[in-house]
Write a protein that holds these residues in place. Structure first.
Motif, mmCIF file in Angstrom:
data_model
loop_
_atom_site.group_PDB
_atom_site.id
_atom_site.type_symbol
_atom_site.label_atom_id
_atom_site.label_comp_id
_atom_site.label_asym_id
_atom_site.label_seq_id
_atom_site.Cartn_x
_atom_site.Cartn_y
_atom_site.Cartn_z
ATOM 1 N N TYR A 25 0.833 -1.191 0.000
ATOM 2 C CA TYR A 25 0.000 0.000 0.000
ATOM 3 C C TYR A 25 0.869 1.243 0.000
ATOM 4 N N LEU A 26 0.342 2.275 -0.626
ATOM 5 C CA LEU A 26 1.022 3.566 -0.689
ATOM 6 C C LEU A 26 0.059 4.635 -0.201
ATOM 7 N N ILE A 27 0.453 5.306 0.847
ATOM 8 C CA ILE A 27 -0.284 6.469 1.326
ATOM 9 C C ILE A 27 0.573 7.662 0.942
ATOM 10 N N HIS A 28 0.022 8.569 0.170
ATOM 11 C CA HIS A 28 0.810 9.670 -0.355
ATOM 12 C C HIS A 28 1.461 10.488 0.750
ATOM 13 N N GLU A 29 2.593 11.044 0.428
ATOM 14 C CA GLU A 29 3.413 11.802 1.374
ATOM 15 C C GLU A 29 2.646 12.948 2.031
ATOM 16 N N ARG A 30 1.714 13.515 1.321
ATOM 17 C CA ARG A 30 0.937 14.651 1.827
ATOM 18 C C ARG A 30 0.234 14.313 3.135
ATOM 19 N N TYR A 43 -18.118 26.881 17.713
ATOM 20 C CA TYR A 43 -17.266 27.730 18.537
ATOM 21 C C TYR A 43 -16.087 26.985 19.145
ATOM 22 N N ALA A 44 -15.923 25.740 18.820
ATOM 23 C CA ALA A 44 -14.844 24.942 19.403
ATOM 24 C C ALA A 44 -13.553 25.139 18.613
ATOM 25 N N ASP A 45 -12.453 24.808 19.249
ATOM 26 C CA ASP A 45 -11.159 24.847 18.574
ATOM 27 C C ASP A 45 -11.077 23.705 17.565
ATOM 28 N N LEU A 46 -10.258 23.916 16.548
ATOM 29 C CA LEU A 46 -10.041 22.872 15.556
ATOM 30 C C LEU A 46 -9.292 21.705 16.186
ATOM 31 N N HIS A 47 -9.668 20.506 15.800
ATOM 32 C CA HIS A 47 -8.909 19.322 16.193
ATOM 33 C C HIS A 47 -8.018 18.961 15.009
ATOM 34 N N THR A 48 -6.702 19.016 15.215
ATOM 35 C CA THR A 48 -5.742 18.790 14.149
ATOM 36 C C THR A 48 -5.143 17.391 14.289
ATOM 37 N N TYR A 49 -4.958 16.704 13.158
ATOM 38 C CA TYR A 49 -4.429 15.342 13.163
ATOM 39 C C TYR A 49 -3.746 15.055 11.837
ATOM 40 N N LEU A 50 -2.898 14.042 11.817
ATOM 41 C CA LEU A 50 -2.246 13.558 10.596
ATOM 42 C C LEU A 50 -2.968 12.298 10.138
ATOM 43 N N GLN A 51 -3.399 12.283 8.884
ATOM 44 C CA GLN A 51 -4.157 11.140 8.381
ATOM 45 C C GLN A 51 -3.277 9.931 8.084
ATOM 46 N N GLY A 52 -2.056 10.155 7.614
ATOM 47 C CA GLY A 52 -1.179 9.053 7.208
ATOM 48 C C GLY A 52 -0.921 8.039 8.307
ATOM 49 N N PHE A 80 -1.749 -0.915 -3.979
ATOM 50 C CA PHE A 80 -2.889 -0.014 -3.952
ATOM 51 C C PHE A 80 -2.495 1.312 -3.324
ATOM 52 N N SER A 81 -2.914 2.365 -3.998
ATOM 53 C CA SER A 81 -2.643 3.733 -3.575
ATOM 54 C C SER A 81 -3.887 4.263 -2.868
ATOM 55 N N LEU A 82 -3.684 4.877 -1.691
ATOM 56 C CA LEU A 82 -4.814 5.315 -0.864
ATOM 57 C C LEU A 82 -4.793 6.824 -0.654
ATOM 58 N N GLU A 83 -5.960 7.429 -0.761
ATOM 59 C CA GLU A 83 -6.129 8.851 -0.477
ATOM 60 C C GLU A 83 -7.347 9.003 0.439
#
Length: 185
Positions: A25-30, A43-52, A80-83
């Motif tokens: 499997y390939l998960i793109h570098e982005r 009104y809540a703060d953003l929840h930030t995360y990395l998908q990879g 298989f390439s995943l996005e």
């Protein structure tokens, strides 16, 4: 002579198990370098995360077949390439999950491309990572049931070197540093 047969059999067994995977499997570098975010409410703060890393963890946990991250020199039956894409609509309390999949087979040919989608209703205020991981788990299980299990099991293989070609096939924007947008009248 029996030692010779035993050595040949052992080497053949080791080479088949170590150099041939069912899937890579390939998960793109982005998805490893750029964070995504969801907003639990207006009104809540953003929840930030990395998908990879989250998607990679879901793949390693949920796929039963012989799967490995795409690497140079490793042969497999398919790549298989995943996005991935996760979106949370805080007004409707629905979290949407989408996984775009491109499957490459022997001779570096695109065999199939598909989009897997799921959605769940619920609030993600305190446990956003839990719900995002749950979405990835379900997306990967659906990928296994609907697509990967139905692929023919050929003896032909594809080299993991092809992953670098897939990664670079997306057009990159070349922005001229001296470019000035035209003045709108």
């Amino acid at each position: 002579m029996t030692k010779f047969h035993y050595i040949i059999f052992t080497l053949l067994f080791i080479s088949v198990n170590s150099f041939s995977e069912d899937f890579q499997y390939l998960i793109h570098e982005r998805y490893y370098n750029h964070s995504d975010n969801v907003r639990p409410s207006a009104y809540a703060d953003l929840h930030t995360y990395l998908q990879g890393p989250m998607l990679e963890e879901a793949i390693n946990k949920n796929l039963k077949s012989n799967v490995k991250k795409c690497a140079s020199g490793v042969y497999s039956k398919y790549i298989f390439s995943l996005e991935p894409n996760i979106f949370y609509n805080y007004k409707m309390n629905i979290i949407y999950g989408q996984l775009k999949v491109k499957i490459f087979g022997p001779k570096n040919i695109l065999i199939d491309s598909a989009t897997i989608e799921i959605e769940h209703q619920g609030k993600i205020h305190q446990q956003a990572n839990f719900y995002i991981n749950k979405m990835y788990d379900e997306l990967v299980l659906k990928l296994d049931v609907e697509i990967l299990s139905k692929l023919p099991q050929d003896n032909l293989t594809i080299n993991g070197d092809f992953c670098s070609t897939i990664e670079q096939s997306k057009p990159k924007k070349n922005i001229d540093p001296d470019y000035k947008p035209p003045i709108q009248a």
